[in-house]
Write an enzyme that holds these catalytic residues in place. Structure first.
Site, PDB file in Angstrom:
ATOM      1  N   GLY A 111     -18.204 160.599  43.096  1.00  0.00           N
ATOM      2  CA  GLY A 111     -17.260 160.201  42.354  1.00  0.00           C
ATOM      3  C   GLY A 111     -16.123 160.083  43.537  1.00  0.00           C
ATOM      4  O   GLY A 111     -15.109 159.162  43.422  1.00  0.00           O
ATOM      5  N   HIS A 112     -15.906 161.058  44.387  1.00  0.00           N
ATOM      6  CA  HIS A 112     -14.811 161.056  45.384  1.00  0.00           C
ATOM      7  C   HIS A 112     -15.083 159.786  46.262  1.00  0.00           C
ATOM      8  O   HIS A 112     -14.181 159.277  46.576  1.00  0.00           O
ATOM      9  CB  HIS A 112     -14.775 162.265  46.262  1.00  0.00           C
ATOM     10  CG  HIS A 112     -14.865 163.509  45.673  1.00  0.00           C
ATOM     11  ND1 HIS A 112     -15.753 164.399  45.378  1.00  0.00           N
ATOM     12  CD2 HIS A 112     -13.779 164.179  44.982  1.00  0.00           C
ATOM     13  CE1 HIS A 112     -15.319 165.553  44.883  1.00  0.00           C
ATOM     14  NE2 HIS A 112     -13.917 165.574  44.666  1.00  0.00           N
ATOM     15  N   GLY A 117      -9.522 160.482  39.973  1.00  0.00           N
ATOM     16  CA  GLY A 117     -10.595 160.306  38.800  1.00  0.00           C
ATOM     17  C   GLY A 117     -10.159 160.231  37.416  1.00  0.00           C
ATOM     18  O   GLY A 117      -9.586 161.281  37.066  1.00  0.00           O
ATOM     19  N   GLN A 118     -10.860 159.443  36.503  1.00  0.00           N
ATOM     20  CA  GLN A 118     -10.535 159.432  35.219  1.00  0.00           C
ATOM     21  C   GLN A 118     -11.390 160.811  34.562  1.00  0.00           C
ATOM     22  O   GLN A 118     -10.970 161.255  33.381  1.00  0.00           O
ATOM     23  CB  GLN A 118     -10.926 158.130  34.513  1.00  0.00           C
ATOM     24  CG  GLN A 118     -11.172 158.165  32.979  1.00  0.00           C
ATOM     25  CD  GLN A 118      -9.775 158.428  32.257  1.00  0.00           C
ATOM     26  OE1 GLN A 118      -8.706 157.891  32.798  1.00  0.00           O
ATOM     27  NE2 GLN A 118      -9.704 158.852  31.013  1.00  0.00           N
ATOM     28  N   LYS A 119     -12.166 161.278  35.282  1.00  0.00           N
ATOM     29  CA  LYS A 119     -12.936 162.461  34.533  1.00  0.00           C
ATOM     30  C   LYS A 119     -11.874 163.488  34.301  1.00  0.00           C
ATOM     31  O   LYS A 119     -12.049 164.054  33.174  1.00  0.00           O
ATOM     32  CB  LYS A 119     -14.034 163.061  35.819  1.00  0.00           C
ATOM     33  CG  LYS A 119     -14.521 164.587  35.364  1.00  0.00           C
ATOM     34  CD  LYS A 119     -15.759 164.711  35.980  1.00  0.00           C
ATOM     35  CE  LYS A 119     -16.166 166.162  35.289  1.00  0.00           C
ATOM     36  NZ  LYS A 119     -15.198 167.150  36.077  1.00  0.00           N
TER      37      LYS A 119
END
Ligand code: PAF
Length: 277
Positions: free
Chosen positions: A33-34, A144-146
């Site tokens: 993700g990063h 991030g959208q998370k």
């Protein structure tokens, strides 16, 4: 790739980078993700800076600061491969010098959801991100959208404080079985890791209902809670169907909305969300 720790070293290295400069703020222990944020910054910016700082101010007294996973050599190898130009690894003394007493607080948006469960968390996030913005002076910053509420809060802070920075929010990166990538996934034992897919399953079920025409927000929240309660290793903390911009809970889903949840799997607290367009 240059690695710096003090503000003086950062100030010397920053002007040497061509613009626009993109900043990817992280707490390290990097995952795909990063890296997707770094790769996006690499595509869009001439200079890419990544910060690695496990920010004590955003951890509550009962949270996992001491056992938060860290692996700087691995992080640096991943960042080198992803094409970062400069990595800034400030120490707590750099970010919070002795006598520190200046905080940045975003009000309404930080009240519900994560803010309600983790008092003080967003004050720590906005303070450290404002300090990173001041020190790095990027033209773009990647999140991030998370962490959907975090992205909304940072967008608000950026507007409210007139930071001349574009906030870029990138899609959640998932494992093959749908589990959202998170440094906290490393705390899960194999049985919990399997059970953790329940967040994705719950969100997928609620989204499918929305696609089939369900507009009653409470019915969508019930799909989330029902799916979680069927998983013995999971304990729901909240399930939300809220307005995408204000994060206020909805009665009817009419526009862009956020389905989000926080769930304990064993002792590990996981969050995830889907956007309903
Ligand atoms: O999302 C994170 O990893 C952190 O909250 C951030 C934005 C790096 C601030 O410490």
């Amino acid at each position: 790739m240059k690695i710096v720790s003090s503000i003086q070293e950062l100030n010397a290295a920053r002007p040497l980078l061509p613009g626009p400069v993109g900043l990817v703020p992280t707490m390290g222990f990097l995952h795909a993700g990063h890296i997707s944020l770094v790769e996006r910054a690499r595509r869009e910016c001439a200079g890419v800076i990544v910060s690695i700082f496990v920010n004590p101010a955003q951890f509550g007294p009962n949270e996992d600061l001491a056992k938060y996973p860290r692996d700087l050599p691995r992080d640096l190898a991943l960042l080198e491969a992803a094409g970062a130009d400069l990595v800034w690894t400030p120490t707590p003394e750099v970010m919070y010098p002795p006598g520190f007493q200046t905080w940045i607080t975003v009000e309404g948006l930080t009240a519900p959801l994560e803010g309600a469960q983790r008092p003080g968390h967003f004050r720590g996030v906005t303070t450290v991100v404002a300090k990173l913005f001041n020190a790095v002076q990027p033209q773009k910053a990647y999140f991030g959208q998370k962490d959907a509420q975090q992205a909304a809060v940072i967008r608000r802070m950026t507007k409210d404080l007139n930071f001349p920075i574009e906030i870029v929010v990138c899609p959640t990166v998932r494992e093959a079985d749908g589990l959202a990538m998170s440094s906290r996934n490393t705390y899960l034992n194999p049985e919990e890791r399997k059970a953790a897919t329940v967040l994705f399953r719950a969100l997928t079920a609620a989204k499918a209902a929305h696609e089939q025409g369900e507009r009653d927000a409470e019915a969508l929240r019930r799909i989330l809670t029902g799916t979680i309660s069927a998983e013995p290793l999971a304990r729901l903390q909240y399930a939300s169907c809220a307005d995408y911009d204000t994060l206020e809970e909805l009665e009817k889903v009419t526009g862009k909305s956020l389905l989000s949840m926080a769930v304990f799997v064993g002792k590990t607290r996981l969050i995830d969300n889907f956007v309903l367009e």
